[in-house]
Design a protein around this motif. Structure first.
Motif, short mmCIF file in Angstrom:
data_model
loop_
_atom_site.label_atom_id
_atom_site.label_comp_id
_atom_site.label_asym_id
_atom_site.label_seq_id
_atom_site.Cartn_x
_atom_site.Cartn_y
_atom_site.Cartn_z
N GLN A 390 -6.86 8.94 -15.92
CA GLN A 390 -6.77 8.81 -14.46
C GLN A 390 -8.14 8.94 -13.82
OE1 GLN A 390 -4.22 8.31 -12.18
NE2 GLN A 390 -2.84 7.81 -13.86
N ASN A 391 -9.06 9.55 -14.51
CA ASN A 391 -10.42 9.71 -13.98
C ASN A 391 -11.40 8.74 -14.62
OD1 ASN A 391 -9.98 11.82 -12.07
ND2 ASN A 391 -9.83 13.28 -13.75
N ASP A 392 -10.87 7.69 -15.25
CA ASP A 392 -11.74 6.79 -16.02
C ASP A 392 -12.75 6.02 -15.19
OD1 ASP A 392 -11.09 7.45 -18.54
OD2 ASP A 392 -9.82 5.68 -18.95
N HIS A 393 -12.47 5.81 -13.94
CA HIS A 393 -13.43 5.08 -13.10
C HIS A 393 -14.62 5.98 -12.72
CE1 HIS A 393 -10.68 7.29 -10.60
NE2 HIS A 393 -11.51 7.19 -9.57
N LEU A 394 -14.54 7.23 -13.10
CA LEU A 394 -15.61 8.16 -12.74
C LEU A 394 -16.50 8.47 -13.93
CD1 LEU A 394 -13.51 10.79 -10.74
CD2 LEU A 394 -14.84 8.88 -9.81
N GLY A 519 5.75 10.72 -9.26
CA GLY A 519 5.93 9.30 -9.06
C GLY A 519 4.80 8.54 -9.72
N GLU A 520 4.70 7.28 -9.37
CA GLU A 520 3.57 6.50 -9.89
C GLU A 520 2.30 7.06 -9.29
OE1 GLU A 520 3.46 4.40 -12.24
OE2 GLU A 520 5.62 4.58 -12.52
N ARG A 521 1.26 7.24 -10.12
CA ARG A 521 0.02 7.83 -9.60
C ARG A 521 -0.96 6.73 -9.19
NH1 ARG A 521 -0.31 13.30 -11.24
NH2 ARG A 521 -2.28 13.39 -10.11
N SER A 532 -8.33 3.60 -11.78
CA SER A 532 -7.99 3.81 -13.19
C SER A 532 -6.48 3.77 -13.43
CB SER A 532 -8.52 5.17 -13.66
OG SER A 532 -9.91 5.23 -13.50
N TYR A 533 -5.76 3.61 -12.36
CA TYR A 533 -4.30 3.61 -12.52
C TYR A 533 -3.85 2.38 -13.29
CZ TYR A 533 0.53 2.74 -11.08
OH TYR A 533 1.87 2.45 -11.06
N VAL A 534 -3.06 2.60 -14.29
CA VAL A 534 -2.51 1.47 -15.04
C VAL A 534 -1.02 1.41 -14.73
CG1 VAL A 534 -2.23 0.43 -17.31
CG2 VAL A 534 -4.18 1.96 -16.85
N PRO A 535 -0.59 0.33 -14.09
CA PRO A 535 0.83 0.26 -13.75
C PRO A 535 1.67 0.19 -15.03
CG PRO A 535 -0.36 -1.73 -13.03
CD PRO A 535 -1.36 -0.85 -13.68
N PRO A 536 2.88 0.69 -14.94
CA PRO A 536 3.73 0.65 -16.13
C PRO A 536 3.98 -0.80 -16.53
CG PRO A 536 4.99 1.32 -14.18
CD PRO A 536 3.56 1.24 -13.77
N PRO A 537 4.28 -1.05 -17.79
CA PRO A 537 4.48 -2.43 -18.26
C PRO A 537 5.51 -3.17 -17.41
CG PRO A 537 5.23 -0.77 -19.87
CD PRO A 537 4.44 -0.05 -18.84
N GLU A 547 13.69 2.25 -13.88
CA GLU A 547 12.49 3.08 -13.93
C GLU A 547 11.83 3.17 -12.57
OE1 GLU A 547 9.49 2.10 -16.84
OE2 GLU A 547 11.04 2.30 -18.38
N ALA A 548 11.68 1.96 -11.98
CA ALA A 548 11.03 1.92 -10.68
C ALA A 548 11.79 2.79 -9.68
CB ALA A 548 10.96 0.48 -10.18
N GLU A 549 13.08 2.71 -9.75
CA GLU A 549 13.87 3.52 -8.82
C GLU A 549 13.63 5.01 -9.06
OE1 GLU A 549 18.05 2.55 -8.78
OE2 GLU A 549 17.50 0.52 -8.14
N ALA A 550 13.65 5.32 -10.33
CA ALA A 550 13.43 6.73 -10.67
C ALA A 550 12.10 7.20 -10.09
CB ALA A 550 13.44 6.93 -12.17
N GLY A 551 11.13 6.30 -10.24
CA GLY A 551 9.81 6.64 -9.70
C GLY A 551 9.89 6.88 -8.21
N GLU A 552 10.59 6.02 -7.53
CA GLU A 552 10.68 6.16 -6.08
C GLU A 552 11.41 7.44 -5.69
OE1 GLU A 552 10.56 1.56 -5.02
OE2 GLU A 552 12.30 2.63 -4.25
N GLU A 553 12.45 7.70 -6.45
CA GLU A 553 13.19 8.92 -6.14
C GLU A 553 12.29 10.15 -6.27
OE1 GLU A 553 16.73 9.25 -8.51
OE2 GLU A 553 17.48 7.39 -7.62
#
Ligand code: SF4
Ligand code: SF4
Lengths: 556, 357
Positions: A390-394, A519-521, A532-537, A547-553
């Motif tokens: 998550q900190n890869d751009h740094l 949730g999604e970071r 550095s965020y990599v969206p889920p496949p 999955e997306a719903e779960a994330g939203e919840e």
């Protein structure tokens, strides 16, 4: 506000050659940008300091109290009796000059009186001229001079142009610590009511409201709640910390600046997430809501008066031990002064990390542990779920704070943590890190807006070290473990190395933490899209949606 | 620069005083017995007084300057010398400081260029000159013990042999000089380089006081007159030893035929000894007492006691709550004392607080 700060090109042209005139014959020139505003009378009155009045350093008459000379003379004599450090440092300097080019204010300003040895001589000369027989008789030939109002003005100028960073002390063959002399000189100036407002204001606030910013209890809580909302939005986790809760296992104290301003608030969010992640039984205090201690920049007595809150509150709440956040001078006070002044802390227990079981033997008396020691222990014992990518751009580099480096020795802990929460960590050159680290240029209460030019000068050596690691190794983030640093390194970088940003180590931790139910970071703690965020496949029809719903919840 | 001239002239005047006193006025007892005794007494009494005077002031806070990793978690290696936590390691740190001038060895020089581009390069000259000077001084001092001891101890003879390395070379020159002493050479070299450094480096020149020039000139004077008596004037060593033994055994004698140059040398030495306790030369004693170096960094582990720790006025929690009670209750923060008025208060907050308890 202060005058416009000249450009880096202008400020960067520094001549380090001393003038022809001897230093006893030169006077400082008070100009916008190089001196600090005088303490407001109500801030001195609020804590019972001497000679409250409205005055301005540009005035001819500083309205010193009657018999101010006697006050200073007695003040020096009393301190000589109380502090061996002071007495010794007045006597044994051989003026070898080893410390001369070690001070960031000398490097950035070229002013010879910013050489630590001369800064000390400003007071030493009066000690000789007013208190020692040889100096009284021989005067200048014995390095002595008399007290005059000009001397007081000079003291005000130069002892509020020292950040008490102790870098000079590392190189002195006798360990002469000019910070110690500055501390004494500021005590003397305070006897005359010559403090600066940027220190006096926070001191008064801290005394009455519990923190430097003067945040009242409900406001402090509200501010934290804003940050909780942000965490909920960007991380998708709802956190509900407690305030002033009796019976918590741990009391957490950190500088109030971090609850208030960027980028400190992101570090603050990091703390909140970390404690939630490990399910720590802890509480915040609105009364002891300040880790920092501007009393330290006023007098030993004021330091003790403000610091007393920590143990007082820990005792009232009945916690087992205290955990302290990222701060430089707070840790100098906690580490080297607190137990002596306000201990013994026999009402607290040996600090034990409730998650790992590690016993913090190094804090067995003070009963206060540094957050970085704590986090390093958690990581070492594999108790954190981390995603450093998550900190890869740094590309992160680290500013060692003066106080934690030279007044404690906290060097490897933050490096260990950073190496675990980021994949790209690079150090600056050894000449400018660890015990050799350079001050941010704004420490010890000098981080006022009106002082910007001088701060940029004082911060130049630090910035230069960053610039080098930025150019050579691509560093783009300057991490630190100090609240003042976070507040001042940001403008310092903007001025000297605009491509480098600044953050606290715990912010990096927060961004790397994989929280339960998160949730999604996509966003980092700053609310910026995280590169550095990599969206889920790509969602594969049915499962993907779920999955997306779960994330939203989770985000709700 | 006034300080420079003042000090140089002062040392010349001191030489003049000795020459006039011994040569013109024949005050050999004064210069050979009374002044040396007075100087030695002043030296020791002054030294003890100064150290005790420093020691009389307590060390209220443990403020070591840490120059390495602290001792914290078991798996992080601490730097025990530069950040000691026990007395043993403190002693080692002090030993390094006193015997090897460790802090000076760290020294680096600022290199400030256009840009600005700032670099730091290693700078060992000050360290080198200082080491040279101090150790040479020590050896010279020890060598002088040969004048006060009979028979001369074997260790001293060995030292003299080691020190007189140039002995072999000189007869070639046919000068018939006595063995050159390495220590004397290094002493004069070291002190001259230290002086030169003060003259050449502008910042160091700027900070130098008369009291910094003076001991340098004084020591140069001592070294030069010492060399003069040994290599040029060829003073009568046997008489000098007789005189020295007399002083050491408290049966002072003033043999005839001792060169006036010897008296000048002796007088300058006496001045140095007498001046020592009142000057910056006291760094010799001070270095051992420095609280930034001689204390362990274990203040979170062991409470350091401040003998004059006095109670101060604080603002305790109850005063704070009195100031803010209403707001605290409204914000749902727990309080110790409820509002005095029997007013229905924020019920939600109360509930939350009960739970916490
Ligand atoms: S390094 Fe120490 S002894 Fe040398 S000038 Fe600086 S304070 Fe004095
Ligand atoms: S403590 Fe820091 S700011 Fe103060 S004189 Fe020493 S090096 Fe300069």
């Amino acid at each position: 506000m202060a005058a416009k700060t000249p450009s880096p090109e202008v400020v960067g042209q520094v001549d380090h050659h001393p003038p022809r005139k001897g230093w006893m014959d030169t006077k400082p020139e008070f100009k916008p940008g190089n001196y600090l505003y005088a303490a407001q009378p109500q801030n001195l009155e609020g804590v019972g300091l001497a000679n409250p009045r409205t005055w301005n350093p540009l005035d001819d008459d500083w309205q010193l109290p009657a018999d101010w000379k006697g006050t200073v003379r007695e003040g020096i004599a009393e301190r000589l009796q109380r502090y061996r450090s002071f007495k010794l440092f007045m006597d044994i300097c051989v003026r070898c000059g080893a410390c001369a080019d070690k001070c960031h204010f000398f490097i950035g300003s070229g002013d010879p009186k910013n050489m630590p040895v001369l800064r000390a001589e400003l007071l030493r000369s009066v000690y000789r001229g007013e208190l020692k027989t040889a100096g009284k008789i021989l005067g200048k030939m014995a390095g002595g001079r008399k007290l005059t109002e000009d001397v007081i003005k000079e003291w005000f100028y130069y002892f509020f142009q020292c950040t008490e960073c102790r870098r000079c002390s590392v190189f002195c063959p006798y360990g002469i610590d000019t910070a110690e002399i500055t501390i004494m000189a500021r005590e003397l100036l305070n006897l005359l009511g010559c403090n600066i407002d940027w220190i006096a204001g926070p001191v008064n606030n801290c005394f009455h409201n519990g923190n430097h910013l003067g945040l009242q209890p409900h406001t402090f809580k509200e501010n934290v709640e804003y940050l909780l909302d942000d965490i909920e939005e960007y991380v998708g986790v709802k956190i509900e910390p407690t305030f002033n809760r009796k019976g918590a296992e741990i009391l957490f104290i950190t500088p109030s600046g971090d609850v208030f301003a960027e980028p400190g608030i992101f570090t603050f969010m990091g703390y909140l997430m970390l404690f939630e992640h490990i399910g720590l039984d802890y509480t915040w205090s609105t009364y002891a809501s300040e880790g920092g201690n501007f009393g330290f920049f006023t007098s030993h007595e004021m330091m003790k008066r403000l610091n007393a809150k920590m143990y007082h509150e820990a005792k009232r709440l009945g916690v087992k031990w205290i955990l302290g956040g990222e701060c430089g001078h707070m840790w100098r006070v906690v580490h080297q002064y607190m137990d002596t002044m306000n201990g013994p802390a026999d009402f607290l227990e040996m600090p034990i990390n409730p998650v790992t079981g590690t016993v913090f033997n190094n804090a067995s008396a003070t009963k206060m542990v540094h957050i970085t020691e704590f986090t390093a222990d958690l990581i070492k014992n594999d108790k954190l779920n981390l995603d450093p990518s998550q900190n890869d751009h740094l590309t992160v580099t680290f500013h060692d704070s003066c106080n934690t480096s030279r007044g404690m020795g906290l060097l490897e802990e933050p490096r260990y943590v950073m190496n675990k929460v980021c994949n790209n960590f690079v150090d600056m050159a050894p000449q400018v890190t660890r015990e050799n680290t350079f001050c941010c240029g704004s420490g010890s209460g000098l981080n006022a807006g009106e002082y910007l030019e001088m701060r940029m000068r004082g911060g130049l050596p630090r910035a230069n070290g960053v610039k080098r690691v930025h150019e050579d190794k691509g560093a783009n983030m300057l991490a630190c473990v100090c609240a003042i640093d976070r507040a001042v390194l940001t403008p310092l970088m903007e001025y000297w190395v605009p491509d480098v940003d600044c953050c606290g180590v715990s912010e990096l931790v927060g961004n790397a933490l994989v929280m339960e139910g998160q949730g999604e970071r996509e966003y980092n703690l700053r609310g910026e899209e995280n590169p550095s965020y990599v969206p889920p496949p790509e969602p594969e029809e049915p499962e993907g949606e779920g999955e997306a719903e779960a994330g939203e919840e989770g985000a709700e | 620069m006034i300080g420079f001239l003042f000090s140089a002239v002062a040392v010349l005047i001191l030489c003049g005083i000795a020459v006039a006193g011994v040569w013109a006025l024949d005050l050999k007892v004064l210069f050979g017995v009374i002044i040396p005794y007075a100087a030695i007494i002043t030296f020791f009494a002054g030294l003890v007084y100064r150290v005790l005077d420093w020691a009389r002031s307590p060390v209220p806070f443990a403020i070591p300057t840490t120059c390495g990793q602290e001792k914290s978690l078991s798996w992080i290696k601490p730097n025990k010398v530069d950040n000691p936590t026990t007395s043993g390691w403190v002693i080692l740190r002090m030993a390094f400081e006193v015997l090897t001038f460790r802090s000076l060895f760290r020294n680096m020089k600022l290199d400030y260029r256009e840009g600005p581009k700032i670099r730091y390069s290693s700078e060992k000259f000050l360290w080198l000159f200082a080491i040279m000077f101090h150790y040479a001084f020590l050896v010279v001092l020890i060598r002088h013990a040969r004048f006060f001891l009979e028979p001369i101890p074997g260790a001293l003879v060995v030292l003299e042999h080691l020190d007189g390395f140039m002995e072999v070379n000189l007869p070639f020159l046919g000068l018939g000089l006595p063995a050159m002493q390495l220590s004397g050479l290094l002493l004069l070299g070291g002190v001259s380089l230290l002086l030169l450094r003060r003259i050449v480096i502008p910042q160091v020149r700027y900070i130098t006081l008369a009291s910094d020039w003076f001991p340098l000139f004084l020591i140069i004077g001592i070294a030069l007159t010492g060399a003069l008596t040994r290599y040029v004037v060829r003073v009568d060593v046997v008489s000098i030893k007789e005189m020295a033994m007399g002083l050491a055994t408290f049966h002072p004698v003033v043999p005839d035929g001792i060169s006036v140059w010897f008296y000048v040398h002796l007088f300058l030495v006496c001045v140095l000894f007498a001046y020592f306790p009142f000057s910056k030369l006291m760094h010799l004693g001070g270095v051992f007492l420095s609280p930034t170096r001689n204390l362990p960094n274990n203040t979170r582990e062991r409470r350091h006691i401040n003998p004059w720790n006095y109670p101060v006025k604080t603002h305790d929690y109850h005063e704070y709550e009195d100031d803010f009670r209403e707001k605290m209750i409204e914000a749902g923060l727990p309080v110790e004392k409820e509002m005095s008025e029997p007013e229905p208060e924020a019920p939600v907050a109360e509930g939350a607080e009960e739970e916490d308890k």
